[in-house]
Design a protein around this motif. Sequence first.
Motif, PDB file in Angstrom:
ATOM      1  N   GLU A 194     -15.140   8.726  11.084  1.00 30.42           N
ATOM      2  CA  GLU A 194     -14.764   7.929  12.261  1.00 30.42           C
ATOM      3  C   GLU A 194     -14.980   8.736  13.543  1.00 30.42           C
ATOM      4  O   GLU A 194     -15.485   8.220  14.540  1.00 30.42           O
ATOM      5  N   LEU A 234     -20.822   7.982  21.149  1.00 31.37           N
ATOM      6  CA  LEU A 234     -20.431   7.401  22.437  1.00 31.37           C
ATOM      7  C   LEU A 234     -19.930   8.485  23.385  1.00 31.37           C
ATOM      8  O   LEU A 234     -20.205   8.456  24.585  1.00 31.37           O
ATOM      9  N   ALA A 251     -18.467  -0.320  25.546  1.00 32.75           N
ATOM     10  CA  ALA A 251     -18.821   0.156  24.198  1.00 32.75           C
ATOM     11  C   ALA A 251     -17.668   0.969  23.611  1.00 32.75           C
ATOM     12  O   ALA A 251     -17.265   0.758  22.464  1.00 32.75           O
ATOM     13  N   ILE A 283     -11.928  -2.852  18.171  1.00 32.57           N
ATOM     14  CA  ILE A 283     -12.243  -3.310  16.808  1.00 32.57           C
ATOM     15  C   ILE A 283     -11.438  -2.495  15.795  1.00 32.57           C
ATOM     16  O   ILE A 283     -10.932  -3.029  14.805  1.00 32.57           O
ATOM     17  N   HIS A 284     -11.287  -1.208  16.088  1.00 29.60           N
ATOM     18  CA  HIS A 284     -10.495  -0.370  15.186  1.00 29.60           C
ATOM     19  C   HIS A 284      -9.018  -0.753  15.223  1.00 29.60           C
ATOM     20  O   HIS A 284      -8.322  -0.660  14.214  1.00 29.60           O
ATOM     21  N   LEU A 333     -15.308  -0.726  20.819  1.00 32.16           N
ATOM     22  CA  LEU A 333     -15.300  -0.181  19.458  1.00 32.16           C
ATOM     23  C   LEU A 333     -13.881   0.232  19.072  1.00 32.16           C
ATOM     24  O   LEU A 333     -13.437   0.016  17.937  1.00 32.16           O
ATOM     25  N   HIS A 334     -13.155   0.761  20.062  1.00 33.59           N
ATOM     26  CA  HIS A 334     -11.766   1.140  19.809  1.00 33.59           C
ATOM     27  C   HIS A 334     -10.927  -0.097  19.489  1.00 33.59           C
ATOM     28  O   HIS A 334     -10.113  -0.089  18.558  1.00 33.59           O
ATOM     29  N   ILE A 366     -23.644   4.691  14.888  1.00 35.46           N
ATOM     30  CA  ILE A 366     -23.357   4.374  16.294  1.00 35.46           C
ATOM     31  C   ILE A 366     -24.655   4.219  17.075  1.00 35.46           C
ATOM     32  O   ILE A 366     -24.757   3.381  17.982  1.00 35.46           O
ATOM     33  N   LEU A 387     -25.956   0.827  16.378  1.00 34.06           N
ATOM     34  CA  LEU A 387     -25.090  -0.138  17.060  1.00 34.06           C
ATOM     35  C   LEU A 387     -25.441  -0.199  18.545  1.00 34.06           C
ATOM     36  O   LEU A 387     -25.528  -1.284  19.139  1.00 34.06           O
ATOM     37  N   PHE A 431     -18.513   8.869  14.239  1.00 35.76           N
ATOM     38  CA  PHE A 431     -18.977   7.554  14.667  1.00 35.76           C
ATOM     39  C   PHE A 431     -18.745   7.408  16.177  1.00 35.76           C
ATOM     40  O   PHE A 431     -19.636   6.997  16.919  1.00 35.76           O
ATOM     41  N   PHE A 432     -17.553   7.785  16.640  1.00 34.03           N
ATOM     42  CA  PHE A 432     -17.254   7.727  18.069  1.00 34.03           C
ATOM     43  C   PHE A 432     -18.005   8.813  18.845  1.00 34.03           C
ATOM     44  O   PHE A 432     -18.224   8.678  20.043  1.00 34.03           O
TER      45      PHE A 432
END
Lengths: 567, 280
Positions: free
Chosen positions: B65, B72, B219, B226-227, B223-224, A228, A231, B68-69
Amino acid sequence: MATVAEPMLAHKHEPEENYLTCSSGFLSWAMTLDHKRIGVMYLFAVTASMLLGGVFALLVRIELLTPDKTLMDHNTYNHMFTLHGAVMVFLFIIPSIPAALGNFILPVMLGAKDVAFPRLNLASFYLWVAGAIFFLMAIAMGSLDTGWTFYTPYSSSVISGSQAGGIVAAVFGAFILGFSSIFTGLNFIVTVHTLRPPGMTWFRMPLFLWALYATSVIQLLATPVLGITLLLLILERTLGIGVFDPALGGDPVLFQHFFWFYSHPAVYIMILPAMGIISELIATFSRRHIFGYRFIAYSSIAIALLGFLVWGHHMFTSGQSPLATVIFSALTFTVSIPSAIKVFNWLATMYKGSISLATPMLYAQSFIFLFTIGGLTGLFLGTLAVDIHLHDTYFVVAHFHYVMMGGTLIAFLGGMYYWWPKITGKMYNELWGAIGCLMVFVGFNLTFFPQFMLGSQGMPRRYYTYLPHFQGYHVISTIGALVLGTGIGVALATLLWSLWTGRKAPANPWGGVTLEWTCSSPPPLANFEKTPTVGDPYDMEQVKWDAKTESWIPRPVSERTGNSASH
Amino acid sequence: MSTATADLAGGHAADGHGAHGHSADGHGADPHGHAHHPFHAHHFDSLEQQFDSGKLGTWLFLVTEILFFSGLFVAYVIYRTTHPEIFEWGHVHLNKYLGAINTAVLIFSSLTMAWAVRAAQLGQKKLLVTMLWITFACAGAFLVVKYFEYSHKFHLGLLPAGMFNPVMAEPVAGHDATGHGDAHAAGGHATGHAADSHDVIHGPPPPPGAGIFFSIYYAMTGLHAIHILGGMALIAWLAVRASKGHFGPTYFGPVDYVGLYWHLVDLIWIYLFPLLYLIH
């Protein structure tokens, strides 16, 4: 005399086909789901990356032979050290042991037929290839000079024009490589959890598997954060999101926090599998049960967990709050405890052992020596007052090369020599193996020990030029780098040469008692013809040397004393 | 973690056994004693082992996942703490009614997804296919709403920090000079520019750095989204396989795994909605 015994062995123990001969053609490799072939493809890929990164390193060292221009201008020099770091970290060290040797060895050592998700495993490899292509694009654009850490705001707003393409390509490459690493880690964790055969309990797992398991946990938990972050960096460059860019109200130090939250644990992704290999080598070549098995196993897990709590020690001089700095410093020291536990246990294993100095063991000895220096100099850098002086000097460069190269690369070579007969079915030449190892050891110390001196005297890292009185150390370092490069060349050439001239390898050339030595060399496609029996992975009594076949064979139960089973 | 997951997978298998006596045949412990299921991979001893591996792998993937979030979410927390004013200004311009509709759509899609998993376990092919396509349609509806939200904001210049260029209603600037608040500005606007009321932004001018709120908004929701797209591809793949009759009481792993993924994607939205739309 070996030639007399070989045909007999071949008929008696070995199946007609192994994983190398069971099918042929380009697609049988490119589309293979066999973990062994995927491991071999990784082995070629990461070794090629190491050579590429090594060429960059030699160019950097040759440039530093004189304070002024030796070979290239300062811009080219900035590209060279960036590419050296980025290629070595992302393309070589992180995947080196887990993805290449781990892929080949983990399922065999565990007694499984494959990893849990073979297709995902192949996908990981192709993600690596895709990531490598983006890196090559960045190199082709000739324009990556941020250092491998991509620090903002330089990476996000200062660089412009054609350089912008290079940074986006490289960062996207690292993003893809991250997913390759995540999927490998996920695959290994599930494999260890669900594919252990009957009898393979957690505490009968060889320590290399514990190390790979701990590594996989870090890969799984840390790498998404890097994903992330990279990104966001790409978005910062392309859309200007202002999260990292101070011109838009963002905080560039936040990038450092995000980056090191991954990249410090990543240091343990690099070193833990190396420690796992060393545990195997020390036990096998000392002919003794590993000392303190549980301590070594738990220390791998402890390093994995503590590794998440120390990222701030990269930012002591970045404007972090003094309180945070003190806490990070204290936590940094705790990592030395499990690391030292490993070193002491290896030494205790060798004590009164029957040590044979085959090439893999020579690498293991080099590892202990070099890693100890690397680890102890880390304590200097974790100490706040000392770090103010040493931060961003050659002392740091020398420290992490002693750990990353003296540790991981040495263990990678040791592991390659150890498992080479298993992977290829060929024995290499011991004399040339030892010569290569000696050149690597001497060359390494010549290269990096003077850098401790340079750093403590104030030579900053990454500089193109330096004061004349530093030149002596730089010359020694460059000569060392050339010896080191030649040594690695000799080491790799010795292995490759064995493919043509090497004696056929027996199933168990070293007397190892982990499961990979019970299947033939090279292993058959399904690894084991029948589910293997699992015993203590370090009970050296299970095998004995058979002079007739020049290999180690199972010792009949009646001949065993049973003493060494306890630990 | 191992125990929890083993429990989970074990509990699941137990459910399967409880509901269908005959499923025990497919879960036999003997590695070679029974006829091979067409989707039984060779390196697993049993379908049960295969299911457990897939399930553990899915849970681990969901962990990645979340992490990954998490980057943010951390960025959100940091900027909300250090610059609360940009969140207070920015969130007013998100349409909380559309956000609420989308929340309801996703929660409903989680229900249909869970129902699909049950249908797969019970071998109810027609119900399974129906539920999967309903879930797919909900995901599509979510993205349509998101499209209208995004395009409206693009129109108003509510873009990430680097391109942030809000189209402010003119009266705001004019009347602010007299020292009156937004109530006045809105009133002036209502009489003067009712025709453009959707093309301009009303209320006080943005505080410095307000674009960062929209950076974080795009962002996170991007990104959500895209999921969601990834989930739609997976659900469509499941629906096609379900139509071919691939799933049943002994083999329903993929439906279960995608279901878990889909619930996580919904759950992330359930956090995003209040954090971005419902700020006070």
